[in-house]
Design a protein around this motif. Structure first.
Motif, mmCIF file in Angstrom:
data_model
loop_
_atom_site.group_PDB
_atom_site.id
_atom_site.type_symbol
_atom_site.label_atom_id
_atom_site.label_comp_id
_atom_site.label_asym_id
_atom_site.label_seq_id
_atom_site.Cartn_x
_atom_site.Cartn_y
_atom_site.Cartn_z
ATOM 1 N N VAL A 286 1.373 -1.070 -0.060
ATOM 2 C CA VAL A 286 -0.252 0.167 -0.022
ATOM 3 C C VAL A 286 1.094 1.494 -0.146
ATOM 4 O O VAL A 286 0.887 1.969 -1.029
ATOM 5 N N ALA A 287 1.889 1.270 0.349
ATOM 6 C CA ALA A 287 2.719 2.393 0.559
ATOM 7 C C ALA A 287 3.195 2.557 -0.520
ATOM 8 O O ALA A 287 3.032 3.923 -0.878
ATOM 9 N N MET A 288 3.313 1.254 -0.913
ATOM 10 C CA MET A 288 4.239 1.951 -2.971
ATOM 11 C C MET A 288 3.222 2.429 -4.255
ATOM 12 O O MET A 288 3.503 3.328 -4.778
ATOM 13 N N MET A 289 2.323 1.980 -3.677
ATOM 14 C CA MET A 289 1.324 2.354 -4.759
ATOM 15 C C MET A 289 0.630 3.852 -4.153
ATOM 16 O O MET A 289 0.382 4.905 -4.604
ATOM 17 N N ALA A 302 -1.562 12.268 -11.541
ATOM 18 C CA ALA A 302 -1.572 12.081 -9.782
ATOM 19 C C ALA A 302 -2.687 12.040 -9.842
ATOM 20 O O ALA A 302 -3.241 10.831 -8.614
ATOM 21 N N ARG A 303 -4.127 12.320 -10.431
ATOM 22 C CA ARG A 303 -5.681 12.160 -9.498
ATOM 23 C C ARG A 303 -5.934 10.857 -10.576
ATOM 24 O O ARG A 303 -6.381 10.164 -10.155
ATOM 25 N N GLU A 304 -5.490 10.956 -11.698
ATOM 26 C CA GLU A 304 -5.555 9.447 -12.630
ATOM 27 C C GLU A 304 -5.691 8.422 -11.775
ATOM 28 O O GLU A 304 -5.901 7.501 -11.366
ATOM 29 N N LYS A 305 -3.452 8.741 -11.314
ATOM 30 C CA LYS A 305 -3.100 7.618 -10.110
ATOM 31 C C LYS A 305 -3.834 7.228 -9.433
ATOM 32 O O LYS A 305 -3.981 5.595 -8.681
ATOM 33 N N ALA A 306 -4.138 8.279 -7.957
ATOM 34 C CA ALA A 306 -5.503 7.858 -7.227
ATOM 35 C C ALA A 306 -6.380 7.541 -7.223
ATOM 36 O O ALA A 306 -6.705 6.373 -6.467
ATOM 37 N N ALA A 307 -7.572 7.335 -8.420
ATOM 38 C CA ALA A 307 -8.338 6.472 -8.965
ATOM 39 C C ALA A 307 -7.946 5.073 -9.403
ATOM 40 O O ALA A 307 -9.527 4.317 -8.749
ATOM 41 N N SER A 308 -6.708 4.823 -9.633
ATOM 42 C CA SER A 308 -6.932 4.003 -10.809
ATOM 43 C C SER A 308 -6.125 2.560 -8.902
ATOM 44 O O SER A 308 -6.788 2.064 -8.371
ATOM 45 N N VAL A 309 -5.786 3.929 -7.476
ATOM 46 C CA VAL A 309 -4.646 3.582 -6.767
ATOM 47 C C VAL A 309 -6.166 2.700 -5.758
ATOM 48 O O VAL A 309 -6.543 1.684 -5.403
ATOM 49 N N ALA A 310 -7.268 3.288 -5.730
ATOM 50 C CA ALA A 310 -8.414 2.796 -4.570
ATOM 51 C C ALA A 310 -9.141 1.697 -5.143
ATOM 52 O O ALA A 310 -9.246 1.012 -4.962
ATOM 53 N N GLU A 315 -10.304 -4.443 -5.086
ATOM 54 C CA GLU A 315 -10.330 -5.152 -4.654
ATOM 55 C C GLU A 315 -9.281 -5.839 -4.317
ATOM 56 O O GLU A 315 -9.323 -7.393 -4.114
ATOM 57 N N MET A 316 -7.785 -5.627 -3.363
ATOM 58 C CA MET A 316 -7.917 -6.544 -2.162
ATOM 59 C C MET A 316 -8.039 -6.810 -0.833
ATOM 60 O O MET A 316 -7.727 -6.415 0.140
#
Length: 389
Positions: A286-289, A302-310, A315-316
């Protein structure tokens, strides 16, 4: 014959070694003590000789000298203890008739060298407990310094600290880091927490400066508002960005005092907040994400990456962590609206390191008798850290 010579030579060698071992045996402790006493005696004799010389100068005559130009007479002396870096010495201060004896060598009522006072203050600010200071002074100078003496010296320091704490702020500080540190204080026989609010500013030249510290019973709206108003009255201006943790009292009071300033949530605090709902076994992933979000080159990516991380977090089976990312990510991206060369410094609250310095120092104190003493020690430590940087 050769064997006889060899044994004779061996015998001589053994005797010589035995003799050399018995020639002298050094007692290092005894030598050190004797040297210490010798130095202390030398210091004592020198100081007393200087006092006698001053008395001669004031009287305008040597001891027992008959002179018509004499301005006064000697009348024995009185003894006074004086602490030096070589140990305690006994001063024989001359008494004079017809003239007042005032020595320039040692200030009136002064009982120790300035170097000792400076050392005591330095030890106190560096984090040495009062009890430990007593042990150190006894080891170095042969006599203990009482807690009352340390307290009196600290009062002298606090006068200068308060002057430094209230100094005018004459520059502009576009970036301001804020945080609160909690210390234990005794209130009516009970141990309670008291907050000390701290602010560090970065001026237009890029230099950091500790702007001030003030006590607040807790990090509520009123405490933060009073703190910001106090800073503004001292001259704080040009604030464009305030970096800190997500403290509601600070968030509510910032627009009231600095309406043009924006808020940047410390990314480290944001990560920690997400970790509170993350299993230990998945924290590294999670820290790496999360770090991948703030490694992007623009706010859009960064916003797009945050949506992908969420989405990945859900899924986890980490829906609570995903919700925290979605709700709070925007306030961690404010730094991207400022020059890119500043990003690494303004997305993290660097005041955390200073807080660790404060904690290391206050740990030796335990609980403070009141909030004012806690504030003074924090300010003393802040000034000490600022001076050493």
């Amino acid at each position: 014959m050769p064997s006889v010579k060899l044994s004779y030579h061996t015998k001589l060698t053994e005797d010589a070694i035995a003799m050399s071992n018995n020639i002298i045996q050094l007692n290092e402790d005894l030598i050190k003590n004797n040297l210490k006493d010798l130095v202390r005696s030398s210091v004592e004799e020198t100081l007393n000789a200087l006092l006698d010389h001053e008395a001669d100068e004031l009287v305008n005559a040597d001891k027992y000298e008959r002179s018509g130009d004499r301005k006064g007479y000697r009348s024995d002396h009185y003894e006074r203890n004086f602490s030096t870096t070589s140990g305690d010495v006994t001063l024989k201060v001359p008494k004079l008739k017809g003239i007042h004896f005032e020595t320039a060598i040692i200030e009136r009522y002064k009982r120790r060298e300035c170097s000792i006072e400076e050392a005591l203050i330095e030890m106190y600010l560096a984090g040495v407990s009062v009890r430990r200071v007593e042990d150190i002074t006894e080891a170095l100078w042969g006599s203990k310094v009482s807690p009352g003496t340390s307290s009196n010296l600290n009062k002298k320091v606090y006068e200068h600290i308060e002057e430094w704490r209230s100094r005018p702020l004459t520059e502009e500080y576009p970036y301001v880091y804020v945080d609160g540190v909690y210390l234990k204080c005794s209130w009516g026989g009970k141990i309670q927490n008291v907050a000390v609010l701290v602010a560090i500013g970065v001026n237009n030249e890029g230099y950091r400066e500790i702007l001030g510290a003030a006590k607040g019973m807790k990090e509520d709206h009123e405490s933060w508002k009073n703190f910001f108003v106090w800073l503004k009255k001292r001259g704080l201006k040009g604030v464009r960005l305030i970096i800190g943790d997500k403290c509601l009292g600070m968030l509510e009071s910032t627009p009231e005092v600095f309406p043009k300033a924006r808020y940047q949530r410390c990314t480290i605090h944001f990560y920690r907040n997400v970790f509170t709902v993350t299993p230990r076994t998945k924290m590294r992933t999670v820290a790496m994400m999360q770090k991948a979000i703030h490694a992007k080159e623009s706010k859009k990516s960064a916003r797009e990456k945050a949506a992908s991380v969420a989405q990945q977090l859900r899924e986890m089976k980490l829906s609570a962590a995903a919700q925290k990312v979605e709700e709070s990510i925007e306030e961690t991206l404010t730094y991207m609206d400022y020059p890119t060369e500043h990003w690494n410094r303004i997305r993290i609250n660097t005041i955390e390191r200073v807080n660790r310095e404060i904690k290391c120092r206050t740990k030796a104190m335990g609980a403070f008798p009141d909030g004012q003493s806690a504030l003074m020690l924090v300010c003393a430590r802040l000034r000490h850290v600022a001076a050493s940087n």
